[in-house]
Write a protein that holds these residues in place. Structure first.
Motif, PDB file in Angstrom:
ATOM      1  N   LEU A 163     -14.944 -21.674 -12.768  1.00 20.10           N
ATOM      2  CA  LEU A 163     -15.734 -22.501 -11.951  1.00 20.10           C
ATOM      3  C   LEU A 163     -17.203 -22.663 -12.683  1.00 20.10           C
ATOM      4  O   LEU A 163     -17.953 -21.694 -13.330  1.00 20.10           O
ATOM      5  CB  LEU A 163     -16.238 -22.085 -10.559  1.00 20.10           C
ATOM      6  CG  LEU A 163     -17.015 -22.907  -9.866  1.00 20.10           C
ATOM      7  CD1 LEU A 163     -16.508 -23.137  -8.444  1.00 20.10           C
ATOM      8  CD2 LEU A 163     -18.397 -22.609  -9.801  1.00 20.10           C
ATOM      9  N   HIS A 214     -13.521 -26.940 -11.906  1.00 20.22           N
ATOM     10  CA  HIS A 214     -12.773 -25.841 -11.138  1.00 20.22           C
ATOM     11  C   HIS A 214     -11.258 -25.699 -11.372  1.00 20.22           C
ATOM     12  O   HIS A 214     -10.453 -25.878 -10.406  1.00 20.22           O
ATOM     13  CB  HIS A 214     -13.105 -25.541  -9.713  1.00 20.22           C
ATOM     14  CG  HIS A 214     -12.991 -24.225  -9.171  1.00 20.22           C
ATOM     15  ND1 HIS A 214     -12.658 -23.008 -10.020  1.00 20.22           N
ATOM     16  CD2 HIS A 214     -13.248 -23.668  -7.861  1.00 20.22           C
ATOM     17  CE1 HIS A 214     -12.424 -22.052  -9.219  1.00 20.22           C
ATOM     18  NE2 HIS A 214     -12.983 -22.439  -7.860  1.00 20.22           N
ATOM     19  N   ASN A 218     -17.998 -33.096  -6.161  1.00 22.25           N
ATOM     20  CA  ASN A 218     -18.458 -31.975  -6.950  1.00 22.25           C
ATOM     21  C   ASN A 218     -17.388 -31.386  -7.856  1.00 22.25           C
ATOM     22  O   ASN A 218     -16.345 -32.255  -8.390  1.00 22.25           O
ATOM     23  CB  ASN A 218     -18.695 -30.655  -6.075  1.00 22.25           C
ATOM     24  CG  ASN A 218     -17.484 -30.262  -5.142  1.00 22.25           C
ATOM     25  OD1 ASN A 218     -16.443 -30.833  -5.290  1.00 22.25           O
ATOM     26  ND2 ASN A 218     -17.720 -29.719  -4.189  1.00 22.25           N
ATOM     27  N   ASN A 219     -17.554 -30.068  -8.413  1.00 21.10           N
ATOM     28  CA  ASN A 219     -16.578 -29.614  -9.356  1.00 21.10           C
ATOM     29  C   ASN A 219     -15.044 -29.815  -8.928  1.00 21.10           C
ATOM     30  O   ASN A 219     -14.209 -29.922  -9.872  1.00 21.10           O
ATOM     31  CB  ASN A 219     -16.999 -28.043  -9.613  1.00 21.10           C
ATOM     32  CG  ASN A 219     -17.440 -27.383  -8.497  1.00 21.10           C
ATOM     33  OD1 ASN A 219     -17.241 -27.518  -7.440  1.00 21.10           O
ATOM     34  ND2 ASN A 219     -18.198 -26.260  -8.980  1.00 21.10           N
ATOM     35  N   VAL A 220     -14.738 -29.515  -7.751  1.00 21.14           N
ATOM     36  CA  VAL A 220     -13.307 -29.500  -7.244  1.00 21.14           C
ATOM     37  C   VAL A 220     -12.916 -30.674  -7.200  1.00 21.14           C
ATOM     38  O   VAL A 220     -11.929 -31.023  -7.561  1.00 21.14           O
ATOM     39  CB  VAL A 220     -13.258 -28.639  -5.918  1.00 21.14           C
ATOM     40  CG1 VAL A 220     -11.909 -28.653  -5.300  1.00 21.14           C
ATOM     41  CG2 VAL A 220     -13.807 -27.138  -5.897  1.00 21.14           C
ATOM     42  N   ASP A 246     -14.628 -29.927   0.590  1.00 22.92           N
ATOM     43  CA  ASP A 246     -15.386 -28.541   0.118  1.00 22.92           C
ATOM     44  C   ASP A 246     -16.632 -28.563   0.787  1.00 22.92           C
ATOM     45  O   ASP A 246     -17.267 -29.620   1.153  1.00 22.92           O
ATOM     46  CB  ASP A 246     -15.316 -28.751  -1.358  1.00 22.92           C
ATOM     47  CG  ASP A 246     -15.842 -27.517  -2.019  1.00 22.92           C
ATOM     48  OD1 ASP A 246     -16.049 -26.527  -1.416  1.00 22.92           O
ATOM     49  OD2 ASP A 246     -16.026 -27.291  -3.011  1.00 22.92           O
ATOM     50  N   VAL A 247     -17.467 -27.747   0.512  1.00 26.69           N
ATOM     51  CA  VAL A 247     -18.610 -27.289   1.016  1.00 26.69           C
ATOM     52  C   VAL A 247     -19.750 -28.572   0.603  1.00 26.69           C
ATOM     53  O   VAL A 247     -19.740 -29.205  -0.336  1.00 26.69           O
ATOM     54  CB  VAL A 247     -19.643 -26.110   0.451  1.00 26.69           C
ATOM     55  CG1 VAL A 247     -18.820 -24.733   1.220  1.00 26.69           C
ATOM     56  CG2 VAL A 247     -19.593 -26.315  -0.994  1.00 26.69           C
ATOM     57  N   SER A 265     -23.099 -27.071  -2.884  1.00 31.07           N
ATOM     58  CA  SER A 265     -22.201 -26.036  -3.859  1.00 31.07           C
ATOM     59  C   SER A 265     -23.409 -25.099  -4.626  1.00 31.07           C
ATOM     60  O   SER A 265     -24.427 -25.445  -4.542  1.00 31.07           O
ATOM     61  CB  SER A 265     -21.614 -26.827  -5.059  1.00 31.07           C
ATOM     62  OG  SER A 265     -20.383 -27.506  -4.855  1.00 31.07           O
ATOM     63  N   MET A 266     -22.843 -23.922  -4.937  1.00 34.14           N
ATOM     64  CA  MET A 266     -23.767 -23.093  -5.491  1.00 34.14           C
ATOM     65  C   MET A 266     -24.523 -23.705  -6.890  1.00 34.14           C
ATOM     66  O   MET A 266     -23.987 -24.398  -7.556  1.00 34.14           O
ATOM     67  CB  MET A 266     -22.920 -21.928  -6.165  1.00 34.14           C
ATOM     68  CG  MET A 266     -22.316 -20.924  -5.071  1.00 34.14           C
ATOM     69  SD  MET A 266     -21.259 -19.814  -5.808  1.00 34.14           S
ATOM     70  CE  MET A 266     -19.794 -20.418  -6.168  1.00 34.14           C
ATOM     71  N   CYS A 315     -10.856 -25.226  -0.542  1.00 36.61           N
ATOM     72  CA  CYS A 315     -10.682 -24.123  -1.585  1.00 36.61           C
ATOM     73  C   CYS A 315     -11.528 -22.920  -1.239  1.00 36.61           C
ATOM     74  O   CYS A 315     -11.048 -21.974  -1.700  1.00 36.61           O
ATOM     75  CB  CYS A 315     -11.631 -24.556  -2.934  1.00 36.61           C
ATOM     76  SG  CYS A 315     -13.401 -24.965  -2.532  1.00 36.61           S
ATOM     77  N   LEU A 316     -12.454 -22.967   0.131  1.00 33.59           N
ATOM     78  CA  LEU A 316     -12.979 -22.031   0.644  1.00 33.59           C
ATOM     79  C   LEU A 316     -14.063 -21.445  -0.379  1.00 33.59           C
ATOM     80  O   LEU A 316     -13.752 -21.343  -1.510  1.00 33.59           O
ATOM     81  CB  LEU A 316     -12.056 -20.798   0.998  1.00 33.59           C
ATOM     82  CG  LEU A 316     -10.903 -21.400   1.985  1.00 33.59           C
ATOM     83  CD1 LEU A 316      -9.911 -20.092   2.351  1.00 33.59           C
ATOM     84  CD2 LEU A 316     -11.210 -21.801   3.449  1.00 33.59           C
TER      85      LEU A 316
END
Ligand code: CP
Ligand code: NVA
Length: 307
Positions: free
Chosen positions: A126, A131, A161-163, A220-221, A224-225, A260-261
């Motif tokens: 990631l 991801h 995002n990434n996903v 997804d969230v 993201s981080m 993705c959780l």
């Protein structure tokens, strides 16, 4: 054998990815039958994590042990990387001591720099942009439940995002469509997503329109981080982008739901959907293990004959 890295999903061809799915099916079945399969005996995986993780860390670490190898978890907090050692130097040292490396970090360029100086395969666990291991598991899960994903419609609701970027890249590889709906200001950035003139995705202002007739609904969230400072702003911007029972009712009746959780019930997804009959999120999480075992085997040993 030439070193193969897995930094983006399109680092492997459709044929190679399909081989991995076939291999993952066999590996999963052996695992479920409690049969020992140790092709990576004496091999070591270094796992460099700059961000938190449950699934990715566990699936790689357990996966490596289950294949007969060893895994070493390195958090940036307690390695010299956290004190400014250049990525290029770390790559040269780490890759002389282990057989393969997985990295979870911020900018994608960090992992590219590492890979350039690495003597061994590098896997993206990631980055802010991609991801790939997630989508490997997700498509395998789709195939397990519904068969071929070609020609199907995936609805992505929420943050691009990434996903999301990786779903968009996968669409081009596997020939399916992605309907994306994000709040204004959070749309897909084609260059950042690594897309060059692809017509495999369409953006929708209204999330219900994006979900209409979809075969798979995913999200997804909202934060993201790495984006924690934006959390409050994002909560307001994404308020209408919760995948709830009403929203998923626009999809095909047999549509699947994936995430993705980790998930936030009541934010990007309603509890009734996440825990409901269309959700395959637990299979999706489990399949990270089996698909990544196939990936590690492939990167280290190449194609092995499927029994
Ligand atoms: N989906 C996923 O990558 O989960 P973790 O952040 O727990 O690894
Ligand atoms: N988009 C999320 C995925 C976590 C697995 C993040 O980057 O935090």
């Amino acid at each position: 054998m030439q070193i193969k890295h897995f930094l983006k999903i399109n680092d492997l061809t459709r044929k190679e990815l399909e081989y991995l799915f076939e291999r993952a099916r066999w590996i999963k079945n052996e695992f479920k039958q409690y049969r020992r399969y140790w092709p990576l005996t004496d091999r070591t995986l270094a796992m460099i994590f700059d961000k938190n993780s449950t699934r990715t860390r566990l699936s790689f670490e357990a996966g490596m042990y289950q294949l007969g190898g060893n895994a070493i978890y390195l958090s940036t907090r307690d390695t010299q990387l956290g004190r400014g050692e250049p990525v290029e130097d770390a790559a040269q040292v780490v890759s002389r001591m282990v057989d393969m490396v997985i990295i979870r970090t911020y900018e994608h360029s960090i992992i590219e720099r590492f890979a350039e100086y690495s003597r061994v395969p590098v896997i993206n666990g990631l980055t802010d942009e991609y991801h790939p291991c997630q989508i490997l598991g997700d498509i395998f899960t789709y195939i397990e439940h519904r068969g071929n994903i070609a020609g199907k419609t995936v609805a992505w609701i929420g943050d691009s995002n990434n996903v999301c970027n990786t779903w968009l890249q996968a669409a081009e590889i596997f020939d399916f469509n992605v309907h994306v709906s994000t709040p204004p200001g959070y749309e897909v950035e084609p260059e950042r997503a690594g897309l060059y003139g692809t017509d495999y995705y369409e953006e929708f202002f209204c999330p219900h329109d994006a979900v209409k007739n979809a075969d798979l609904v995913t999200t997804d969230v909202w934060t993201s981080m790495g984006f924690e400072a934006e959390e409050e702003t994002r909560k307001n911007a994404f308020a209408d982008f919760c995948v709830d029972e009403e929203m998923i009712s626009y999809a095909k009746k047999d549509a699947l739901f994936m995430h993705c959780l980790p998930a936030h019930r009541g934010e990007e997804v309603a509890a009734e959907v996440l825990d409901g009959p269309q959700s395959v999120v637990w299979d999706e999480a489990e399949n990270r293990l089996h698909t990544q075992k196939a990936l590690m085997e492939y990167l280290l040993l190449g194609k092995v004959e499927i029994k």
